[in-house]
Design a protein around this motif. Structure first.
Motif, PDB file in Angstrom:
ATOM      1  N   VAL A 120     -15.377  -0.548  -6.794  1.00 33.41           N
ATOM      2  CA  VAL A 120     -14.827  -1.251  -7.955  1.00 33.41           C
ATOM      3  C   VAL A 120     -14.544  -0.269  -9.086  1.00 33.41           C
ATOM      4  O   VAL A 120     -13.569  -0.425  -9.839  1.00 33.41           O
ATOM      5  CB  VAL A 120     -15.765  -2.391  -8.414  1.00 33.41           C
ATOM      6  N   ARG A 121     -15.357   0.775  -9.203  1.00 29.38           N
ATOM      7  CA  ARG A 121     -15.111   1.782 -10.245  1.00 29.38           C
ATOM      8  C   ARG A 121     -13.778   2.499  -9.998  1.00 29.38           C
ATOM      9  O   ARG A 121     -12.967   2.671 -10.911  1.00 29.38           O
ATOM     10  CB  ARG A 121     -16.261   2.798 -10.266  1.00 29.38           C
ATOM     11  N   GLN A 122     -13.567   2.915  -8.746  1.00 31.82           N
ATOM     12  CA  GLN A 122     -12.322   3.618  -8.431  1.00 31.82           C
ATOM     13  C   GLN A 122     -11.121   2.681  -8.526  1.00 31.82           C
ATOM     14  O   GLN A 122     -10.028   3.081  -8.952  1.00 31.82           O
ATOM     15  CB  GLN A 122     -12.399   4.227  -7.028  1.00 31.82           C
ATOM     16  N   ALA A 123     -11.298   1.429  -8.102  1.00 26.49           N
ATOM     17  CA  ALA A 123     -10.206   0.463  -8.197  1.00 26.49           C
ATOM     18  C   ALA A 123      -9.790   0.258  -9.645  1.00 26.49           C
ATOM     19  O   ALA A 123      -8.597   0.214  -9.974  1.00 26.49           O
ATOM     20  CB  ALA A 123     -10.636  -0.870  -7.573  1.00 26.49           C
ATOM     21  N   TYR A 124     -10.760   0.138 -10.517  1.00 21.61           N
ATOM     22  CA  TYR A 124     -10.461  -0.062 -11.941  1.00 21.61           C
ATOM     23  C   TYR A 124      -9.761   1.166 -12.521  1.00 21.61           C
ATOM     24  O   TYR A 124      -8.780   1.046 -13.263  1.00 21.61           O
ATOM     25  CB  TYR A 124     -11.746  -0.354 -12.703  1.00 21.61           C
ATOM     26  N   LYS A 125     -10.247   2.342 -12.152  1.00 20.00           N
ATOM     27  CA  LYS A 125      -9.607   3.568 -12.644  1.00 20.00           C
ATOM     28  C   LYS A 125      -8.171   3.685 -12.125  1.00 20.00           C
ATOM     29  O   LYS A 125      -7.278   4.157 -12.832  1.00 20.00           O
ATOM     30  CB  LYS A 125     -10.425   4.789 -12.227  1.00 20.00           C
ATOM     31  N   ALA A 126      -7.967   3.273 -10.878  1.00 20.84           N
ATOM     32  CA  ALA A 126      -6.618   3.320 -10.321  1.00 20.84           C
ATOM     33  C   ALA A 126      -5.690   2.361 -11.063  1.00 20.84           C
ATOM     34  O   ALA A 126      -4.513   2.656 -11.294  1.00 20.84           O
ATOM     35  CB  ALA A 126      -6.661   2.983  -8.832  1.00 20.84           C
ATOM     36  N   TYR A 127      -6.229   1.218 -11.447  1.00 23.61           N
ATOM     37  CA  TYR A 127      -5.430   0.260 -12.224  1.00 23.61           C
ATOM     38  C   TYR A 127      -5.055   0.850 -13.576  1.00 23.61           C
ATOM     39  O   TYR A 127      -3.898   0.770 -14.011  1.00 23.61           O
ATOM     40  CB  TYR A 127      -6.219  -1.039 -12.403  1.00 23.61           C
ATOM     41  N   LEU A 128      -6.018   1.464 -14.238  1.00 25.23           N
ATOM     42  CA  LEU A 128      -5.731   2.091 -15.527  1.00 25.23           C
ATOM     43  C   LEU A 128      -4.702   3.213 -15.369  1.00 25.23           C
ATOM     44  O   LEU A 128      -3.831   3.398 -16.234  1.00 25.23           O
ATOM     45  CB  LEU A 128      -7.017   2.653 -16.145  1.00 25.23           C
ATOM     46  N   LYS A 129      -4.803   3.948 -14.272  1.00 25.02           N
ATOM     47  CA  LYS A 129      -3.849   5.041 -14.017  1.00 25.02           C
ATOM     48  C   LYS A 129      -2.445   4.482 -13.826  1.00 25.02           C
ATOM     49  O   LYS A 129      -1.463   5.031 -14.343  1.00 25.02           O
ATOM     50  CB  LYS A 129      -4.291   5.812 -12.770  1.00 25.02           C
ATOM     51  N   TRP A 130      -2.358   3.371 -13.115  1.00 28.52           N
ATOM     52  CA  TRP A 130      -1.055   2.727 -12.914  1.00 28.52           C
ATOM     53  C   TRP A 130      -0.457   2.297 -14.254  1.00 28.52           C
ATOM     54  O   TRP A 130       0.736   2.486 -14.509  1.00 28.52           O
ATOM     55  CB  TRP A 130      -1.237   1.520 -11.988  1.00 28.52           C
ATOM     56  N   MET A 131      -1.290   1.731 -15.105  1.00 29.81           N
ATOM     57  CA  MET A 131      -0.830   1.321 -16.436  1.00 29.81           C
ATOM     58  C   MET A 131      -0.375   2.531 -17.251  1.00 29.81           C
ATOM     59  O   MET A 131       0.670   2.508 -17.904  1.00 29.81           O
ATOM     60  CB  MET A 131      -1.961   0.586 -17.164  1.00 29.81           C
ATOM     61  N   ALA A 132      -1.183   3.608 -17.195  1.00 30.67           N
ATOM     62  CA  ALA A 132      -0.858   4.798 -17.987  1.00 30.67           C
ATOM     63  C   ALA A 132       0.442   5.447 -17.530  1.00 30.67           C
ATOM     64  O   ALA A 132       1.134   6.100 -18.330  1.00 30.67           O
ATOM     65  CB  ALA A 132      -2.010   5.801 -17.893  1.00 30.67           C
ATOM     66  N   GLU A 133       0.780   5.255 -16.267  1.00 30.45           N
ATOM     67  CA  GLU A 133       1.998   5.854 -15.729  1.00 30.45           C
ATOM     68  C   GLU A 133       3.208   4.947 -15.872  1.00 30.45           C
ATOM     69  O   GLU A 133       4.254   5.189 -15.279  1.00 30.45           O
ATOM     70  CB  GLU A 133       1.777   6.211 -14.255  1.00 30.45           C
ATOM     71  N   GLY A 134       3.061   3.891 -16.659  1.00 26.47           N
ATOM     72  CA  GLY A 134       4.211   3.042 -16.950  1.00 26.47           C
ATOM     73  C   GLY A 134       4.185   1.679 -16.311  1.00 26.47           C
ATOM     74  O   GLY A 134       5.136   0.903 -16.455  1.00 26.47           O
ATOM     75  N   GLY A 135       3.111   1.358 -15.595  1.00 27.00           N
ATOM     76  CA  GLY A 135       3.013   0.028 -15.006  1.00 27.00           C
ATOM     77  C   GLY A 135       2.995  -1.035 -16.095  1.00 27.00           C
ATOM     78  O   GLY A 135       2.355  -0.867 -17.129  1.00 27.00           O
ATOM     79  N   LYS A 136       3.683  -2.135 -15.863  1.00 23.20           N
ATOM     80  CA  LYS A 136       3.824  -3.179 -16.879  1.00 23.20           C
ATOM     81  C   LYS A 136       3.199  -4.470 -16.394  1.00 23.20           C
ATOM     82  O   LYS A 136       3.547  -5.002 -15.350  1.00 23.20           O
ATOM     83  CB  LYS A 136       5.308  -3.403 -17.195  1.00 23.20           C
ATOM     84  N   ASP A 137       2.241  -4.997 -17.159  1.00 28.28           N
ATOM     85  CA  ASP A 137       1.590  -6.253 -16.823  1.00 28.28           C
ATOM     86  C   ASP A 137       2.159  -7.393 -17.643  1.00 28.28           C
ATOM     87  O   ASP A 137       2.632  -7.203 -18.758  1.00 28.28           O
ATOM     88  CB  ASP A 137       0.095  -6.158 -17.106  1.00 28.28           C
TER      89      ASP A 137
END
Length: 714
Positions: free
Chosen positions: A619-636
């Motif tokens: 869950v820690r890595q999954a959350y970090k991956a989500y934040l990374k996706w957001m930081a790279e321009g992912g739009k929610d």
């Protein structure tokens, strides 16, 4: 993943299997890729909604109102219980609605999100297996024939016990159902041959577990393994602990006696309740001794201490077992697939303590009792293939053991059986019907993100030195992922799928014999590997399965295996010692969880350690991956009707993957046998340790979900 039917070295990451696990995480890195990817995919909506696997409409504001978003929002709301305080009991907050709306069916011992998914999967498979067409390739035709034979209840009832009586002759008879077994068979009885027949003809590894799998020290070759066996009941504790276990033992004994009595009647032998009871009590006493001889699973977590490679001569000298001929036994097993022992043949012994204890057991019990036990284990395995009266005989035992009061509906039982025994054939049907074509690419993209996050996260770990971190990075980059299904099952010109089942010839009116064919084919498939080079790309799980697995010998992310899947301790002393310290925190944390459903027994923090480390890291890595996706321009976009932040929604989705209920009887069993913590503690334990969760829900320090001390390994 598991010992009885599955190859050595698989670790089940999610869902349920009931199989023993032989791959362990205790000594090393979490199953970073498969587990974390599984976590990401399972989280579902929040993360996967933005992958290319789901085509969302163009942005129309801050709130997504597409049908998919509306349905997802409704699902999340239905599963929640917003009246509960998330910082006090997040599991109830996230899953309370689901738990209220779902009652454990009478046929089930537990009911979870994974079981719902499997139910839906089986509905799809039922339609596919019942759809007759002349265009099916041979492998698929055989799968459909096997399904029809399973559904042919009238023939199964008419044949009754006759198919079972026929195979008892192959085994040399079941003494409890014979008047003069000692005189007619006993003098010619050889334990080596009996065990070989059980192994090769019926794929039952009783008394001694002999199997072929990748050599832990050289993952490019196969080797013979000798280990302690499984038992008739699910856990060794049932045989000698007091309390509720006494009821299980009594029901198990009654089940044995009932089946033996029924078969005696079918053979027109006089009723002899005293003889039956005397024989079966001896069987249970012997199996109790076997249970006592086996090592508990928590003592078998370190593969380096289990692994002992030796010659056949050493095997014979160290474990004579009162004259047991190891060469005769092993050669008899291998002869079934026309393999001869080499002059310098080596074996790996996993179960040294068990073999040391087995000698005294064999010495005490007669050939009659041992034969009664061997045949009972075969009969126990075949009950599901017989007429209803035999299933009725085990009803009370299953009720005491699992809490279930009804048999599974016939079509579900048959779908499950065919899928388990012909995974590739059924998988090819399922993939064509229900597997989105672009899903593989979407998941592969997620895997790449998680892999990158894991490598970055290594820098945060103060307990691991740079040398170990470098090797961990290498291992992460060398993992081979298998997503969805192997391509060959869809390729019409590729004959591999049909060849996989070429030696099976099923009959629609012989379900019992069809099952025996499957057992024999499974045994032969495994034994033939001994002289074959290891195929690192071999698939070890079917396409139509709700689960995720990791194969240690194909790249174990643990301190005991290197990047090539070979057993090698590549950690420095500094990293190993500090890992141990980090782990002890988690052992203590989970070991303090008292589960009310299981008579308030505490979770075994040691035996569940590997999966707990994986859950926490996942869950820690999954959350970090989500934040990374957001930081790279992912739009929610916000979901309608949910006044939740993106972070809060992420953790709610994570928790809702593990929504589920248990029957008390099964809770008691699973706390003894399952290497996973109970569902709610998988959620609570991992999120209590994650600061980002407490931040997302503004949990004050000292609340249940924001403890003063947190545990972290990865």
């Amino acid at each position: 993943m598991g010992k009885p039917e599955s190859p050595v070295g698989m670790v089940e990451l999610a869902g349920w299997s009931g199989q023993k696990h032989r791959g362990f995480l205790e000594g090393g890195l979490l199953l970073l890729l498969v587990l974390v990817t599984g976590a990401l995919v399972a989280l579902g909506l929040l993360y996967a909604a933005h992958s290319r696997a789901i085509q969302w409409p163009k942005e129309v504001g801050d709130i997504c109102t597409s049908p998919g978003c509306v349905m997802a929002a409704a699902r999340i709301l239905q599963n929640m219980d917003p009246s509960r305080e998330p910082c006090d009991d997040f599991y109830q907050y996230a899953c309370g609605g689901w738990l209220r709306r779902h009652v454990v069916p009478e046929t089930n011992s537990r009911y979870s999100v994974f079981d719902v998914l499997r139910d839906e999967l089986e509905v799809i498979l039922k339609g596919l297996l019942e759809n007759s067409t002349t265009k099916d390739r041979p492998a698929v035709q055989k799968a459909k024939m096997l399904y029809r034979s399973c559904m042919n209840e009238s023939v199964i009832e008419k044949r009754d016990s006759q198919p079972l009586l026929d195979i008892l002759e192959v085994m040399g008879g079941w003494p409890v159902t014979m008047e003069k077994w000692n005189e007619s068979v006993g003098p010619r009885w050889e334990l080596e041959q009996q065990l070989a027949v059980m192994n090769t003809q019926f794929n039952r590894r009783v008394l001694i577990d002999l199997f072929i799998w990748n050599d832990d020290q050289n993952s490019s070759r196969h080797i013979i393994y000798i280990d302690q066996p499984t038992l008739g009941m699910p856990s060794r504790e049932y045989y000698f602990n007091e309390g509720s276990n006494q009821k299980v033992r009594e029901a198990y004994l009654q089940f044995m006696m009932s089946v033996a009595t029924m078969l005696r009647a079918d053979m027109h032998l006089p009723e002899s309740s005293y003889l039956v009871r005397e024989d079966m009590v001896q069987v249970l006493e012997m199996e109790t001794q076997l249970a006592n001889a086996t090592a508990p699973q928590e003592e078998r977590h370190d593969v380096t201490t289990l692994y002992h490679r030796m010659s056949l001569e050493d095997l014979q000298n160290k474990f004579g077992l009162k004259g047991f001929n190891w060469t005769l036994f092993i050669q008899s097993v291998l002869s079934s697939v026309k393999i001869k022992l080499l002059p310098d043949e080596e074996v790996v012994v996993y179960g040294i303590p068990y073999l040391q204890n087995l000698e005294d057991i064999i010495d005490v019990y007669s050939a009659r009792t041992i034969q009664n036990y061997l045949v009972w284990r075969l009969v126990l395995d075949r009950i599901s293939s017989l007429s209803q009266r035999f299933k009725d005989a085990r009803t009370n035992y299953r009720k005491v053991l699992y809490g279930t009061t009804m048999e599974e509906v016939r079509w579900r039982e048959c779908v499950s059986y065919v899928n388990s025994n012909m995974e590739s054939a059924v998988g090819s049907l399922y993939v064509r019907e229900a597997f989105p074509g672009d899903s593989k690419d979407a998941v592969r993209e997620l895997i790449d993100k998680v892999r990158a996050v894991f490598v970055e996260t290594l820098d945060e770990l103060g307990w691991m030195d740079e040398v170990s971190k470098k090797k961990a990075r290498e291992k992460a980059m060398n993992i081979r992922e298998q997503i969805g299904y192997p391509d060959y099952i869809l390729e019409e010109r590729n004959k591999h799928l049909d060849e996989e089942y070429s030696n099976l010839n099923f009959s629609e009116d012989k379900y019992f014999e069809n099952g025996l064919q499957n057992l024999k084919a499974g045994a032969q498939r495994s034994l033939k590997k001994l002289r074959e080079k290891v195929d690192q790309n071999l698939w070890i799980i079917g396409a139509a399965v709700v689960n995720a697995f990791y194969s240690p010998n194909r790249n174990q992310i643990g301190r005991n295996f290197d990047k090539n899947g070979n057993m090698l301790d590549w950690w420095s002393n500094f990293s190993a010692q500090h890992f141990q310290k980090q782990s002890e925190c988690m052992i203590h944390q989970y070991g303090n969880y008292s589960w009310d459903l299981a008579d308030n027994q505490n979770v075994n923090g040691f035996s569940t350690l590997g999966e707990n480390i994986a859950d926490n890291g996942g869950v820690r890595q999954a959350y970090k991956a989500y934040l990374k996706w957001m930081a790279e321009g992912g739009k929610d976009q916000q979901l309608p009707g949910l006044e939740l932040s993106y972070d809060q929604l992420f953790f709610i989705n994570y928790a809702q993957v593990w929504c589920g209920s248990y029957r008390p009887e099964f809770a008691i069993q699973s706390i003894k046998t399952d290497v996973h913590s109970p569902l709610k503690y998988r959620v609570l334990g991992s999120l209590q340790n994650l600061g980002a969760f407490a931040d997302a829900f503004h949990c004050a320090e000292g609340t249940h979900m924001h403890p003063h001390e947190r545990c972290r390994v990865w």
